[in-house]
Design a protein around this motif. Structure first.
Motif, PDB file in Angstrom:
ATOM      1  N   ASP A 167      -8.983 -21.838  32.977  1.00  0.00           N
ATOM      2  CA  ASP A 167      -7.943 -22.815  32.619  1.00  0.00           C
ATOM      3  C   ASP A 167      -7.924 -23.981  33.603  1.00  0.00           C
ATOM      4  N   LYS A 202     -16.523 -26.245  25.927  1.00  0.00           N
ATOM      5  CA  LYS A 202     -15.852 -24.931  25.977  1.00  0.00           C
ATOM      6  C   LYS A 202     -16.864 -23.799  25.883  1.00  0.00           C
ATOM      7  N   SER A 255     -12.848 -12.462  30.115  1.00  0.00           N
ATOM      8  CA  SER A 255     -11.698 -13.352  29.929  1.00  0.00           C
ATOM      9  C   SER A 255     -10.432 -12.653  30.408  1.00  0.00           C
ATOM     10  N   GLN A 315      -2.498 -26.285  27.065  1.00  0.00           N
ATOM     11  CA  GLN A 315      -3.195 -25.000  26.949  1.00  0.00           C
ATOM     12  C   GLN A 315      -2.194 -23.880  26.663  1.00  0.00           C
ATOM     13  N   ALA A 353      -1.247 -23.898  23.099  1.00  0.00           N
ATOM     14  CA  ALA A 353      -2.323 -23.458  22.212  1.00  0.00           C
ATOM     15  C   ALA A 353      -2.578 -21.951  22.309  1.00  0.00           C
ATOM     16  N   ASP A 354      -2.111 -21.301  23.368  1.00  0.00           N
ATOM     17  CA  ASP A 354      -2.449 -19.881  23.562  1.00  0.00           C
ATOM     18  C   ASP A 354      -1.293 -19.115  24.192  1.00  0.00           C
ATOM     19  N   GLU A 355      -0.158 -19.134  23.500  1.00  0.00           N
ATOM     20  CA  GLU A 355       1.043 -18.507  24.063  1.00  0.00           C
ATOM     21  C   GLU A 355       0.946 -16.994  24.150  1.00  0.00           C
ATOM     22  N   GLY A 356      -0.029 -16.413  23.464  1.00  0.00           N
ATOM     23  CA  GLY A 356      -0.207 -14.962  23.554  1.00  0.00           C
ATOM     24  C   GLY A 356      -0.706 -14.563  24.932  1.00  0.00           C
ATOM     25  N   ARG A 357      -1.703 -15.298  25.403  1.00  0.00           N
ATOM     26  CA  ARG A 357      -2.319 -14.962  26.700  1.00  0.00           C
ATOM     27  C   ARG A 357      -1.612 -15.638  27.866  1.00  0.00           C
TER      28      ARG A 357
END
Ligand code: TYD
Length: 210
Positions: A97, A117, A128, A177, A180-184
């Motif tokens: 990130d 990417k 990851s 970021q 775009a990726d609130e799960g992680r």
């Protein structure tokens, strides 16, 4: 179970202090923990870090990106992967990130046609994070903290010395970021005092992993 947790945010956000506190919290629960950082936590990486940050050289943006990625691949293969395979939690101060925020966004390398990417994925060697803590702090407050550190004798890196507009782009990229990726990625309010931030981190770890 994937036990890689990364700590991210602008320079001066307090993530390194919180990483140590989170490690102590996990260890107190009998967990094995490996604390590490980027760039520079291998023998080769130490050299790469010096080239990147000491200020002796000013790499072009493309070289800067490639050097951070070289450091990452070495770090994953030499430190992160073996630690994860041994069953340890790995707490890593900065990871992909940061590359997205600093090189692709702030240096504007992500604007080109090449899919950078994919290069970031390549450098991760298949590793990851399960969770990323984003220490969200307004750039003005972070800059104040960095100033205090410099006054206390800590030598700023080449990137610390970048213009405020650069750090603003980094901060905006971290926010994007997260969206775009609130799960992680989980947002931590880093404007609170050390104890206030620590409590947020511990609550999160408890909720996620116990
Ligand atoms: P460091 O002194 O370790 O600072 P911090 O405590 O803020 O992490 O310096 C690392 C610097 O390298 C920091 O300014 C962010 C930058 N960086 C990148 O630009 N790209 C990357 O991929 C990584 C890992 C770090």
């Amino acid at each position: 179970m994937n036990r890689l947790i990364t700590f991210e945010g602008v320079d001066g956000c307090g993530k390194s202090t919180q990483l140590k506190l989170a490690a102590a919290w996990l260890e107190a629960r009998g967990e094995k923990v490996v604390c590490t950082f980027e760039p520079g936590d291998t023998a080769l990486g130490k050299e790469i870090r010096r080239l990147l940050l000491a200020g002796e050289f000013v790499p072009v943006a493309e070289s800067e990106l490639l050097l951070f990625l070289a450091d990452r691949a070495q770090h994953v293969r030499e430190v992160i992967q073996p630690a994860l395979e041994s069953g340890a939690w790995v707490l890593c101060d900065r990871y992909s990130d940061s590359t997205l925020a600093y090189q692709l966004a702030a240096r504007k390398l992500g604007d080109g046609a090449t899919n950078l990417k994919e290069m970031l994925n390549f450098a991760e060697c298949g590793v990851s994070p399960a969770l990323t803590l984003w220490f969200d702090l307004p750039v003005a407050i972070a800059a104040e903290r960095m100033k205090k550190r410099a006054e206390a004798g800590e030598k700023p890196t080449r990137l610390d010395d970048e213009a405020i507009s650069f750090h603003e782009r980094v901060a905006a990229a971290f926010a994007a970021q997260f969206d775009a990726d609130e799960g992680r990625i989980v947002r931590i309010d880093a404007s609170r005092d050390i104890k206030g931030v620590k409590e947020q981190v511990e609550l999160l770890l408890q909720r996620r992993f116990s």
